[in-house]
Design an enzyme around this catalytic site. Structure first.
Site, short mmCIF file in Angstrom:
data_model
loop_
_atom_site.label_atom_id
_atom_site.label_comp_id
_atom_site.label_asym_id
_atom_site.label_seq_id
_atom_site.Cartn_x
_atom_site.Cartn_y
_atom_site.Cartn_z
N LYS A 69 4.66 3.52 -28.29
CA LYS A 69 5.70 2.89 -29.10
C LYS A 69 5.24 2.80 -30.56
O LYS A 69 4.17 2.28 -30.84
CB LYS A 69 6.02 1.50 -28.56
CG LYS A 69 6.98 0.70 -29.43
CD LYS A 69 7.00 -0.74 -29.02
CE LYS A 69 7.70 -1.63 -30.02
NZ LYS A 69 7.09 -1.63 -31.35
N LEU A 103 6.81 -5.03 -26.24
CA LEU A 103 5.89 -5.12 -27.36
C LEU A 103 6.68 -5.61 -28.57
O LEU A 103 7.85 -5.27 -28.74
CB LEU A 103 5.26 -3.75 -27.67
CG LEU A 103 4.14 -3.26 -26.74
CD1 LEU A 103 3.69 -1.87 -27.13
CD2 LEU A 103 2.97 -4.22 -26.74
N ASP A 104 6.00 -6.40 -29.41
CA ASP A 104 6.68 -6.93 -30.58
C ASP A 104 7.19 -5.81 -31.48
O ASP A 104 6.73 -4.66 -31.43
CB ASP A 104 5.74 -7.84 -31.38
CG ASP A 104 5.23 -9.01 -30.54
OD1 ASP A 104 5.91 -9.35 -29.56
OD2 ASP A 104 4.16 -9.55 -30.87
N PHE A 105 8.15 -6.17 -32.33
CA PHE A 105 8.76 -5.21 -33.24
C PHE A 105 7.70 -4.54 -34.13
O PHE A 105 7.75 -3.34 -34.38
CB PHE A 105 9.81 -5.92 -34.10
CG PHE A 105 10.50 -5.03 -35.09
CD1 PHE A 105 11.42 -4.09 -34.68
CD2 PHE A 105 10.23 -5.15 -36.45
CE1 PHE A 105 12.06 -3.26 -35.60
CE2 PHE A 105 10.87 -4.34 -37.38
CZ PHE A 105 11.79 -3.40 -36.94
N THR A 107 4.44 -4.32 -33.44
CA THR A 107 3.28 -3.92 -32.66
C THR A 107 3.49 -2.53 -32.09
O THR A 107 4.57 -2.22 -31.57
CB THR A 107 3.03 -4.92 -31.51
OG1 THR A 107 2.84 -6.23 -32.06
CG2 THR A 107 1.79 -4.54 -30.73
#
Length: 401
Positions: A69, A103-105, A107
Site C-alpha cells: 500500500k 493501514l493509516d492514510f 502509512t
C-alpha cells in the site's frame, strides 16, 4: 454447511456483508424460489439455490493477495471524499477483494487482501496474536532506555498496550529509526504510543504481516500469496481451511501480477509493425506496383532469367505472369534499372554501351541484339515522360503476331 445468507452473498463477491444485509431486507434475495428478508436466515451454498435479483450466485474461488500500500491511500473499497483506495490497485485480481485490517492514510507497507471472510477474521481476532512489524522514524535521539516503556506496555486512552518487540536501527541527526513488532491491532497504535512517550512518529511503514513481507514489491504493486506462505499461515493460525483451488502464485517466489498485466496491456495497444518498404522507387518517386500474388515455382522455367530479369519486370508492370509473355523479340529494358540516363555516345568516349538486359536475353537464346527501334528508344532521357504502369506491353518485334 449452513451459513448466514449475508455471508454467502458477500463471499460470492456480490457486495460487502453490510451491503448484503440491505439487499436481503429489501426483498431482492430468493432461496429455493422463496423470497427471504430475515437477516438471521441460513442456507447451504452447495445445496440451496440462492438468487439475487433473479440471478443465481456462484461462490468465487478464494484469492489471497499481498499489496504494498502506498502512502496517502485509504484502506477501504470506497471513499466518500474521493481519495484513492486500495481497491484501485487490485483490479486485475479477478475477484472482489477487501483488506485484512487497515493501514493509516499516511502509512505505507504490506496489506493482505482476500475474498475469504474466515481467513480475514482469523487474522484480525485479538486472540490470534498475529505479528505485525513496522519500521518508523521518530523525532529525537532515542537510547535503549527509552525503549523500555515500549517493551513493557504503554498506557493509552483505551488501556495498556501489550509488550512490543522494539529495537534501535540507526540515528540520522536528531531523528531515530526503530523497528517495532506488535501482536495487537488498535487504531493508529504506533503513532499513539509515540505521542504518549514523547517521541512523535514522523514516518511509518509496515514491512511484515503474519510472516508475509513487502520485499520486492514497489508501492502500488501486488502479488498472490505463494503456497508456502499459505501453508505457514495455516500452520500458525488455522486458516485458510482449504488451499486447493485458490488463486495463488507459484511457491518458488512472488509474482508481480500488476506489472505483468501492465506489460500485456502495453503490448496489446502497440501498433503493428509496418511492412518493410520496397528497396527502390520509380522515376516519378512513386512506390513500385504490387507484384502478382500468384505463387512462384521453386524451379525456374527453361530459358528464364535470374531475379530482376525482363520476365519478372514485365509481370510487375502488366500484372500478367511471366509464362504468358511470348519469348520472341528483344527484351524491354527495366525502367527501374535505368538509374542513369542512357545517352548517345559522345565523341571520343568510345562506342555506346549495349543494353545489359539485351545481352542477357541473347545469352538465354533470344534475338542476337536490340532492334534499331529499341536502340533509338533506349537513348531517352530519364526525365522523358513514360507510359503508365498499367499500359499493355508493346509489340516485341516481327516475331510476335
Amino acid at each position: 454447511m449452513e451459513e448466514r445468507l449475508q455471508k454467502i452473498i458477500a463471499r460470492a463477491g456480490v457486495a460487502s456483508r453490510r451491503a448484503a444485509e440491505e439487499i436481503i431486507t429489501s426483498g431482492r434475495v430468493r432461496v429455493n424460489g422463496r423470497v427471504v428478508t430475515e437477516l438471521g436466515h441460513k442456507a447451504d451454498r452447495q445445496k440451496d439455490r440462492i438468487e439475487v435479483d433473479g440471478k443465481r450466485i456462484v461462490t468465487e474461488a478464494p484469492v489471497y493477495v499481498a499489496l504494498h500500500k502506498p502512502r496517502n491511500v485509504v484502506s477501504t473499497l470506497r471513499d466518500p471524499e474521493g481519495r484513492p483506495t486500495v481497491a484501485d490497485y487490485v483490479h486485475g485480481a479477478g475477484a472482489r477483494l477487501y483488506p485484512v485490517g487497515r493501514l493509516d492514510f499516511a502509512t505505507s507497507g504490506i496489506l493482505l487482501m482476500t475474498n475469504d471472510g474466515d481467513f480475514a477474521n482469523a487474522l484480525l481476532h485479538p486472540r490470534g496474536g498475529v505479528p505485525k512489524t513496522y519500521v518508523l522514524k521518530v523525532q529525537g535521539v532515542m537510547s535503549e532506555d527509552d525503549l523500555k516503556p515500549w517493551r513493557e506496555g504503554i498506557r493509552l486512552d483505551d488501556g495498556v498496550t501489550l509488550p512490543a518487540e522494539a529495537r534501535l536501527l540507526r540515528h540520522e541527526g536528531d531523528k531515530t529509526w526503530l523497528e517495532v513488532t506488535l501482536r495487537e491491532g488498535r487504531n493508529q497504535q504506533i503513532r499513539r504510543m509515540g505521542e504518549a512517550t514523547g517521541w512523535p512518529v514522523m514516518r511509518l511503514a509496515r514491512i511484515t504481516f503474519a510472516g508475509v513481507t513487502s520485499e520486492k514489491l514497489r508501492p502500488g504493486e501486488w502479488r498472490a500469496l505463494t503456497v508456502d506462505e499459505l501453508l505457514k499461515i495455516r500452520e500458525e493460525f488455522g486458516v485458510p481451511k482449504r488451499i486447493r483451488g485458490a488463486m495463488m502464485g507459484a511457491s518458488s517466489g512472488p509474482v508481480d501480477h500488476r506489472r505483468a498485466a501492465g506489460s500485456a496491456r502495453s503490448s496489446a495497444k502497440a501498433p503493428p509493425r509496418p511492412a518493410p518498404e520496397a528497396a527502390g522507387k520509380t522515376a516519378r518517386g512513386r512506390a513500385p506496383a504490387a507484384r502478382d500474388a500468384r505463387p512462384r515455382t521453386s524451379a525456374p522455367e527453361p530459358g528464364a532469367l535470374s531475379h530482376g530479369s525482363a520476365r519478372s519486370n514485365v509481370r510487375s508492370r502488366t500484372g500478367a505472369p511471366a509464362s504468358d509473355v511470348p519469348p520472341a523479340g528483344p527484351a524491354r529494358p527495366n525502367v527501374r534499372a535505368r538509374s542513369k540516363p542512357t545517352t548517345a555516345a559522345s565523341p571520343g568516349s568510345g562506342p555506346a554501351r549495349p543494353d545489359v538486359r539485351s545481352r542477357s536475353k541473347a545469352a538465354a537464346g533470344g534475338s542476337p541484339g536490340p532492334s534499331p527501334a529499341r536502340s533509338a528508344r533506349s537513348g531517352r532521357s530519364e526525365t522523358t515522360p513514360r507510359a503508365a504502369e498499367t499500359r499493355a506491353p508493346r509489340a516485341r518485334g516481327p516475331g510476335r503476331r
